[in-house]
Each structure stands twice: as structure tokens, then as C-alpha cells.
Motif scaffolding. Structure first.
Motif, short mmCIF file in Angstrom:
data_model
loop_
_atom_site.label_atom_id
_atom_site.label_comp_id
_atom_site.label_asym_id
_atom_site.label_seq_id
_atom_site.Cartn_x
_atom_site.Cartn_y
_atom_site.Cartn_z
N SER A 18 0.82 -1.20 0.00
CA SER A 18 0.00 0.00 0.00
C SER A 18 0.86 1.26 0.00
CB SER A 18 -0.94 -0.02 1.21
OG SER A 18 -1.72 1.13 1.24
N TRP A 19 1.91 1.27 0.81
CA TRP A 19 2.82 2.42 0.83
C TRP A 19 3.41 2.63 -0.56
CZ3 TRP A 19 5.87 5.08 4.87
CH2 TRP A 19 5.18 5.15 6.07
N PHE A 20 3.90 1.58 -1.18
CA PHE A 20 4.54 1.68 -2.49
C PHE A 20 3.55 2.18 -3.55
CE2 PHE A 20 5.47 -0.33 -6.60
CZ PHE A 20 6.68 0.28 -6.87
N ILE A 21 2.39 1.55 -3.63
CA ILE A 21 1.41 1.86 -4.67
C ILE A 21 0.86 3.27 -4.53
CG2 ILE A 21 -0.94 1.31 -5.47
CD1 ILE A 21 1.25 -0.50 -6.58
N TRP A 22 0.41 3.64 -3.33
CA TRP A 22 -0.28 4.91 -3.19
C TRP A 22 0.67 6.10 -3.20
CZ3 TRP A 22 -4.82 4.94 -4.89
CH2 TRP A 22 -5.59 3.78 -4.81
N ILE A 23 1.88 5.95 -2.70
CA ILE A 23 2.85 7.04 -2.81
C ILE A 23 3.21 7.26 -4.27
CG2 ILE A 23 5.23 7.72 -2.30
CD1 ILE A 23 4.81 6.57 0.51
N SER A 58 -6.75 5.26 1.24
CA SER A 58 -6.18 3.93 1.01
C SER A 58 -4.83 3.78 1.68
CB SER A 58 -6.06 3.66 -0.48
OG SER A 58 -7.33 3.64 -1.07
N PHE A 59 -4.03 4.83 1.65
CA PHE A 59 -2.73 4.82 2.31
C PHE A 59 -2.89 4.63 3.82
CE2 PHE A 59 0.69 7.23 4.41
CZ PHE A 59 1.77 6.51 3.98
N LEU A 60 -3.82 5.36 4.42
CA LEU A 60 -4.04 5.23 5.87
C LEU A 60 -4.58 3.86 6.25
CD1 LEU A 60 -5.50 8.77 6.65
CD2 LEU A 60 -3.21 7.90 7.20
N LEU A 61 -5.52 3.34 5.45
CA LEU A 61 -6.04 2.00 5.74
C LEU A 61 -4.96 0.93 5.55
CD1 LEU A 61 -9.56 2.25 4.07
CD2 LEU A 61 -9.05 2.13 6.52
N GLY A 62 -4.15 1.07 4.52
CA GLY A 62 -3.05 0.14 4.31
C GLY A 62 -2.04 0.20 5.44
N THR A 63 -1.79 1.40 5.94
CA THR A 63 -0.88 1.55 7.08
C THR A 63 -1.43 0.85 8.31
OG1 THR A 63 -0.04 3.64 6.21
CG2 THR A 63 0.30 3.22 8.55
N ALA A 64 -2.72 1.05 8.58
CA ALA A 64 -3.35 0.40 9.74
C ALA A 64 -3.30 -1.13 9.61
CB ALA A 64 -4.79 0.87 9.88
N ILE A 65 -3.58 -1.64 8.42
CA ILE A 65 -3.53 -3.08 8.19
C ILE A 65 -2.09 -3.59 8.36
CG2 ILE A 65 -3.75 -4.85 6.37
CD1 ILE A 65 -6.23 -3.20 5.41
N GLY A 66 -1.12 -2.84 7.85
CA GLY A 66 0.29 -3.22 8.01
C GLY A 66 0.71 -3.25 9.47
N VAL A 67 0.23 -2.30 10.26
CA VAL A 67 0.55 -2.27 11.70
C VAL A 67 -0.02 -3.50 12.39
CG1 VAL A 67 0.08 -1.04 13.86
CG2 VAL A 67 0.85 0.22 11.84
N ILE A 68 -1.24 -3.87 12.04
CA ILE A 68 -1.84 -5.09 12.62
C ILE A 68 -1.00 -6.31 12.26
CG2 ILE A 68 -3.84 -6.64 12.52
CD1 ILE A 68 -5.55 -4.06 12.09
N GLY A 69 -0.57 -6.40 11.01
CA GLY A 69 0.29 -7.51 10.59
C GLY A 69 1.62 -7.51 11.32
N PHE A 70 2.22 -6.32 11.47
CA PHE A 70 3.50 -6.21 12.19
C PHE A 70 3.35 -6.66 13.63
CE2 PHE A 70 6.41 -3.68 14.82
CZ PHE A 70 7.62 -4.15 14.32
#
Length: 83
Positions: A18-23, A58-70
């Protein structure tokens, strides 16, 4: 709630993706030369604002999902170290 290892890694990978795509998308949006994102005077159009809002959301949601995974990966590693 406990996440499995594959789910944790998937969520973390999704966050990185998500970080890669949306940035990349926002960079391309700002460089748009087609006339969709900016009018003739160089001012942002509605197209620009709508797509920027979509990208930021989308960037913020992807970040939240990534934090949950981390957190899931970190918890599994901590659990394995305690055994």
C-alpha cells in the motif's frame, strides 16, 4: 485475538504494498500533464482532489492493516522465544 503466521505476514506485506502503490500514485497524480488533475491555469481540479482523497484514505487504511500484521508477526516471534 491471535493471528496465524501466514495472515500476519500477508497483512504486513499488504501494508508495505500500500505504501509503495499509493505514494507512487500521488507522485504521478501531481505530475499529471493530461489536463485532468490541473486546469489550464495550473489549479487542481475536482479530479485531483477526489483521487488525492482516495489515495490518502487507502494509504491510511493500508498503514493500519500493516501495523496489525506487524504486531501479529512480533507477537508470534515473542511467543516462539518464550518457549
Amino acid at each position: 485475538m491471535k493471528l496465524s503466521r501466514p495472515v500476519s505476514w500477508f497483512l504486513l506485506a499488504f501494508g508495505v504494498w500500500s505504501w509503495f502503490i499509493w505514494i507512487t500514485f500521488v507522485k504521478n497524480l501531481c505530475k499529471d500533464g493530461s489536463g485532468l488533475a490541473f486546469n489550464d491555469a495550473g489549479d487542481p481540479t475536482a479530479y485531483f482532489w477526489v483521487h488525492l482523497l482516495l489515495a490518502v484514505t487507502s494509504f491510511l487504511l493500508g498503514t493500519a492493516i500493516g501495523v496489525i500484521g506487524f504486531r501479529g508477526v512480533r507477537a508470534l516471534r515473542r511467543e516462539a522465544a518464550d518457549k
